[in-house]
Write a protein that holds these residues in place. Sequence first.
Motif, mmCIF file in Angstrom:
data_model
loop_
_atom_site.group_PDB
_atom_site.id
_atom_site.type_symbol
_atom_site.label_atom_id
_atom_site.label_comp_id
_atom_site.label_asym_id
_atom_site.label_seq_id
_atom_site.Cartn_x
_atom_site.Cartn_y
_atom_site.Cartn_z
ATOM 1 N N ASN A 56 3.256 -0.629 -8.403
ATOM 2 C CA ASN A 56 4.282 -1.648 -8.159
ATOM 3 C C ASN A 56 4.323 -2.628 -9.318
ATOM 4 O O ASN A 56 3.322 -2.864 -10.001
ATOM 5 C CB ASN A 56 4.007 -2.385 -6.851
ATOM 6 C CG ASN A 56 2.580 -2.832 -6.739
ATOM 7 O OD1 ASN A 56 1.679 -2.004 -6.644
ATOM 8 N ND2 ASN A 56 2.356 -4.131 -6.784
ATOM 9 N N PHE A 57 5.508 -3.158 -9.568
ATOM 10 C CA PHE A 57 5.678 -4.228 -10.558
ATOM 11 C C PHE A 57 5.867 -5.510 -9.770
ATOM 12 O O PHE A 57 6.945 -5.752 -9.249
ATOM 13 C CB PHE A 57 6.893 -3.966 -11.450
ATOM 14 C CG PHE A 57 6.726 -2.763 -12.336
ATOM 15 C CD1 PHE A 57 5.642 -2.655 -13.195
ATOM 16 C CD2 PHE A 57 7.657 -1.735 -12.318
ATOM 17 C CE1 PHE A 57 5.497 -1.549 -14.006
ATOM 18 C CE2 PHE A 57 7.509 -0.632 -13.136
ATOM 19 C CZ PHE A 57 6.429 -0.535 -13.987
ATOM 20 N N GLY A 58 4.839 -6.299 -9.670
ATOM 21 C CA GLY A 58 4.915 -7.486 -8.834
ATOM 22 C C GLY A 58 5.068 -7.048 -7.390
ATOM 23 O O GLY A 58 4.279 -6.240 -6.894
ATOM 24 N N GLY B 134 -3.369 -4.325 -22.007
ATOM 25 C CA GLY B 134 -2.839 -4.935 -20.792
ATOM 26 C C GLY B 134 -1.451 -4.433 -20.447
ATOM 27 O O GLY B 134 -1.055 -4.414 -19.288
ATOM 28 N N GLU B 135 -0.724 -4.011 -21.479
ATOM 29 C CA GLU B 135 0.630 -3.522 -21.266
ATOM 30 C C GLU B 135 0.665 -2.340 -20.294
ATOM 31 O O GLU B 135 1.560 -2.201 -19.477
ATOM 32 C CB GLU B 135 1.176 -3.074 -22.610
ATOM 33 C CG GLU B 135 2.655 -3.154 -22.699
ATOM 34 C CD GLU B 135 3.050 -3.328 -24.141
ATOM 35 O OE1 GLU B 135 3.242 -2.302 -24.783
ATOM 36 O OE2 GLU B 135 3.123 -4.465 -24.614
ATOM 37 N N ARG B 136 -0.336 -1.484 -20.417
ATOM 38 C CA ARG B 136 -0.435 -0.309 -19.561
ATOM 39 C C ARG B 136 -0.627 -0.740 -18.100
ATOM 40 O O ARG B 136 -0.137 -0.108 -17.178
ATOM 41 C CB ARG B 136 -1.665 0.476 -20.022
ATOM 42 C CG ARG B 136 -1.551 1.954 -19.969
ATOM 43 C CD ARG B 136 -2.657 2.544 -20.814
ATOM 44 N NE ARG B 136 -3.923 1.845 -20.636
ATOM 45 C CZ ARG B 136 -4.807 2.133 -19.698
ATOM 46 N NH1 ARG B 136 -4.572 3.103 -18.862
ATOM 47 N NH2 ARG B 136 -5.932 1.462 -19.600
ATOM 48 N N LEU B 137 -1.356 -1.841 -17.927
ATOM 49 C CA LEU B 137 -1.642 -2.303 -16.568
ATOM 50 C C LEU B 137 -0.459 -3.085 -15.997
ATOM 51 O O LEU B 137 -0.107 -2.921 -14.844
ATOM 52 C CB LEU B 137 -2.896 -3.183 -16.576
ATOM 53 C CG LEU B 137 -4.136 -2.517 -17.166
ATOM 54 C CD1 LEU B 137 -5.264 -3.514 -17.329
ATOM 55 C CD2 LEU B 137 -4.579 -1.370 -16.281
ATOM 56 N N ASN C 188 -1.677 1.770 -9.748
ATOM 57 C CA ASN C 188 -2.471 0.812 -8.971
ATOM 58 C C ASN C 188 -3.492 1.549 -8.119
ATOM 59 O O ASN C 188 -4.628 1.125 -7.985
ATOM 60 C CB ASN C 188 -1.564 -0.020 -8.072
ATOM 61 C CG ASN C 188 -0.635 -0.914 -8.873
ATOM 62 O OD1 ASN C 188 0.583 -0.774 -8.792
ATOM 63 N ND2 ASN C 188 -1.214 -1.809 -9.658
ATOM 64 N N VAL C 189 -3.039 2.658 -7.527
ATOM 65 C CA VAL C 189 -3.924 3.476 -6.702
ATOM 66 C C VAL C 189 -3.685 4.918 -7.113
ATOM 67 O O VAL C 189 -2.615 5.262 -7.586
ATOM 68 C CB VAL C 189 -3.569 3.326 -5.195
ATOM 69 C CG1 VAL C 189 -4.598 4.041 -4.326
ATOM 70 C CG2 VAL C 189 -3.456 1.868 -4.794
ATOM 71 N N GLY C 190 -4.689 5.756 -6.924
ATOM 72 C CA GLY C 190 -4.473 7.176 -7.135
ATOM 73 C C GLY C 190 -5.378 7.768 -8.180
ATOM 74 O O GLY C 190 -5.994 7.046 -8.966
ATOM 75 N N SER C 191 -5.477 9.094 -8.173
ATOM 76 C CA SER C 191 -6.301 9.765 -9.176
ATOM 77 C C SER C 191 -5.442 10.758 -9.944
ATOM 78 O O SER C 191 -4.438 11.262 -9.441
ATOM 79 C CB SER C 191 -7.462 10.486 -8.503
ATOM 80 O OG SER C 191 -6.969 11.612 -7.807
ATOM 81 N N LEU C 192 -5.841 10.995 -11.174
ATOM 82 C CA LEU C 192 -5.035 11.824 -12.071
ATOM 83 C C LEU C 192 -5.943 12.732 -12.872
ATOM 84 O O LEU C 192 -6.806 12.256 -13.602
ATOM 85 C CB LEU C 192 -4.298 10.904 -13.038
ATOM 86 C CG LEU C 192 -2.809 10.717 -12.857
ATOM 87 C CD1 LEU C 192 -2.327 9.612 -13.743
ATOM 88 C CD2 LEU C 192 -2.091 12.004 -13.156
ATOM 89 N N ASN C 193 -5.756 14.040 -12.730
ATOM 90 C CA ASN C 193 -6.544 14.985 -13.507
ATOM 91 C C ASN C 193 -5.631 15.847 -14.355
ATOM 92 O O ASN C 193 -4.678 16.425 -13.845
ATOM 93 C CB ASN C 193 -7.354 15.875 -12.574
ATOM 94 C CG ASN C 193 -8.731 15.313 -12.362
ATOM 95 O OD1 ASN C 193 -9.532 15.284 -13.292
ATOM 96 N ND2 ASN C 193 -8.985 14.834 -11.155
ATOM 97 N N ILE C 194 -5.914 15.915 -15.644
ATOM 98 C CA ILE C 194 -5.154 16.798 -16.521
ATOM 99 C C ILE C 194 -6.132 17.851 -17.030
ATOM 100 O O ILE C 194 -7.102 17.527 -17.705
ATOM 101 C CB ILE C 194 -4.556 16.032 -17.723
ATOM 102 C CG1 ILE C 194 -3.748 14.830 -17.282
ATOM 103 C CG2 ILE C 194 -3.735 16.975 -18.604
ATOM 104 C CD1 ILE C 194 -2.436 15.108 -16.634
ATOM 105 N N CYS C 195 -5.896 19.107 -16.672
ATOM 106 C CA CYS C 195 -6.774 20.216 -17.081
ATOM 107 C C CYS C 195 -8.231 19.894 -16.770
ATOM 108 O O CYS C 195 -9.126 20.164 -17.581
ATOM 109 C CB CYS C 195 -6.609 20.519 -18.555
ATOM 110 S SG CYS C 195 -4.972 21.069 -18.977
ATOM 111 N N GLY C 196 -8.479 19.317 -15.629
ATOM 112 C CA GLY C 196 -9.845 19.042 -15.207
ATOM 113 C C GLY C 196 -10.458 17.788 -15.801
ATOM 114 O O GLY C 196 -11.606 17.470 -15.533
#
Lengths: 247, 259
Positions: B25-27, A242-245, B69-77
Amino acid sequence: MITTIVEKELKQLFTAPFAWILLALMQLVLAWVFLGHLDAFLEIQSQLMQITNPPGVTEIVVVPVFAMAAIVLLMVTPLLTMRLIAEERRNHTMVLLVSAPVSITDIVLGKFLGLMIFFVMMITLLAGLSFSLIAGGTLDFGLLMSNILGLLLVVACFVSLGLYISSLTAHPTIAAIGTLGLLLGLWVVDIVASDMDSFARNFSLLKHYDYFNRGIIDSFSIVYFVLFIVTFLILTIRCLDGERLRG
Amino acid sequence: MAFEDIIMIKKIASITVCAQNLCRNFGAHVVVQGVDLVLKQGEVLGLLGPNGAGKTSTLRMLTGNLAPNVGSLNICGVDLLGKPQNAKAFIGYLPETPPLYQEMTVDEFLRFVAKLHRMQCHEIKVALGDVKQRCGLSGMGKRLINTLSKGYQQRVGIAQAIIHRPSVIILDEPTVGLDPNQMREIRSLIKELGAQYSVILSTHILSEVEAVCDQIKIMHHGRIIFADTRAGLQQREESLEEIFSQLTSSNESVATKDI
């Protein structure tokens, strides 16, 4: 992967003098209790001969030592579990573990098993103490094994609870106090549970341990211990995930 | 994943990092907003920005320490959010505070990190010697980490990020607290690494970026407000310092203008 973490935990534990001091102190205290009970046994031995089916040396010496060991371990475990995750967090080393291709489950299980190996050593020393009685008589091995199994399970419960509390904070001291508080709370439940019909009886760790202590291996107790351990391990994994989230 | 597969992926995908529309975002507090990053093998990306611009949060997302929260992430495919363990194997990360076990020796620590990254015993021996030589740690192997100076601890931090020869190296302010000589050494190390791997570097020091980075991005209030290559900057003969102070001085109207 788990073995790497276990190895690291043990290395960290044994490079500091703390673990050694604790092992020595535990052994000193328990040997003292052991000798005390042995002394008492030798005094009443002649009277015991007169009753039919007298209690053996295992019942009179080994059982109370194991009962005492559970209480001592209840006090000692928080000191060892406090640093497991809280300290990693305070020293910013948790990032290293999380960034590595290792799952949170591996990290948590590695830490749990690492500390359990330490406690297995402690319990082995205690078993060795009991085995020394063979020199002067016979031992009830069934009762001894039941005690060893019970102590292992109850310590695993303490460790899993301590691990969870440690994952909630970044301050080892708070983790230690929190764990000690909760474990003492469980002990109090045990006192309430001395009333035979009490519902709380089902929740008291020490009450379940008491069965093992008397040589009764109740499947309900085993299930309770295993559920207790698994629940807190899962809670720890969830907390770290949960920390990651939450950030 | 088999070793051959990894080699194949490395050859096919020259794009090592591909992040799209990262938001966090944090809160109610928005830290990172719509960040896109594309990095090829052999490139060094410099991430600039004032304090609290969201650089560290972006890097934490890139390394799987923080979920976007949103977005995509690819590392070396490999999708970092879907298969975190496979993707993390390609990454070496040095956070702001180097993650060091103070009571271990340098060798013990680096060996532990290599094992965590699933290196085999015979590989570790070679890699350990190599990485110590690269980071100027030769002869320091038997020292306890807590007896080392800040500069040397920082070097151990860099060493732990590159020991497993990752395709993507992410360094969060690697030269903080170093003396000028050490800074120069680290910079040349980054340059050397940048030729082989992809490096993402976050820093406050503009000259550092001008010296080593191929791509330059400036972040402010969680957005990327400037993106260019070093070659482009040189061609237009613009000074990075002027651009930086222009864009990030507290003027809000400039700050929200996307480039």
